[in-house]
Motif scaffolding. Structure first.
Motif, PDB file in Angstrom:
ATOM      1  N   ASP A  57       0.810  -1.219   0.000  1.00  0.00           N
ATOM      2  CA  ASP A  57       0.000   0.000   0.000  1.00  0.00           C
ATOM      3  C   ASP A  57       0.846   1.274   0.000  1.00  0.00           C
ATOM      4  O   ASP A  57       0.326   2.355  -0.228  1.00  0.00           O
ATOM      5  N   ASP A  96      -6.019   1.321  -2.034  1.00  0.00           N
ATOM      6  CA  ASP A  96      -7.361   1.666  -2.488  1.00  0.00           C
ATOM      7  C   ASP A  96      -8.204   2.046  -1.277  1.00  0.00           C
ATOM      8  O   ASP A  96      -8.678   1.187  -0.544  1.00  0.00           O
ATOM      9  N   ASN A  98     -10.881   4.664  -1.388  1.00  0.00           N
ATOM     10  CA  ASN A  98     -11.861   5.614  -1.920  1.00  0.00           C
ATOM     11  C   ASN A  98     -11.231   6.939  -2.338  1.00  0.00           C
ATOM     12  O   ASN A  98     -11.736   8.017  -2.039  1.00  0.00           O
TER      13      ASN A  98
END
Length: 145
Positions: A57, A96, A98
Motif C-alpha cells: 500500500d 485503495d 476511496n
C-alpha cells in the motif's frame, strides 16, 4: 512541490555520500526494498533507498541513518553486524481507500542485523516503521561493493 523537493534532497544525499563515503559500500536488496549503504564514519552509515510495505500500500522514498553497535557490544567477528537508526522520507499511498491520498513525510526507526557467509555476500533481517507507512519489516541480501 513536496515530491520535487524530496527528489532533490535524495539526489543531494547520494552525491554527498559518494564524496564522503570512506570504507565499504553495500547494496541491500530484499523482499520489500533496496538501499545503497555508504559509511560516514567507522560506526555510522547513510542509506538512500526505496521500499514498500508488506501489503504494497505504500511506496517509501527516503534515507536511513544507522549506527552499528558491533564495537559497543564487543562483536569482533566481521561476519556479524547489529545496527539501529532513524529514517526520513516521503511515503506515497498506493492503496485503495476511496481516492483518499494520505501521502506525506515519513519519520521512523529501524533495527536489524546481518550475517556475511563470505567476503562479498550476506543476509539481513530488519524491523522498521514510520509514522505514515507503519511497520515495514525487511529480509534480504547484502552485497559488499
Amino acid at each position: 512541490m513536496k515530491k520535487t523537493a524530496l527528489v532533490f534532497v535524495f539526489a543531494l544525499l547520494l552525491n554527498f555520500a559518494n564524496v564522503f563515503g570512506q570504507a565499504r559500500k553495500e547494496l541491500n536488496f530484499g523482499l520489500v526494498g533496496i538501499n545503497y549503504e555508504i559509511p560516514v564514519s567507522r560506526d555510522i552509515t547513510i542509506a538512500p533507498g526505496v521500499g514498500t510495505s508488506l501489503d504494497l500500500d505504500w511506496i517509501n522514498l527516503g534515507v536511513k541513518g544507522n549506527y552499528y553497535f558491533d564495537n559497543l557490544f564487543g562483536i569482533s567477528d566481521d561476519a556479524w553486524d547489529v545496527y539501529g537508526g532513524a529514517n526520513v522520507g516521503y511515503s506515497i499511498f498506493n492503496g485503495d481507500e476511496n481516492g483518499k491520498d494520505t501521502s506525506d513525510m515519513n519519520f521512523g526507526l529501524q533495527f536489524g542485523g546481518r550475517y556475511f557467509w563470505n567476503d562479498k555476500w550476506g543476509f539481513y533481517v530488519e524491523i522498521a516503521g514510520g509514522n505514515i507507512s507503519g511497520l515495514s519489516p525487511g529480509i534480504g541480501l547484502t552485497m559488499k561493493l
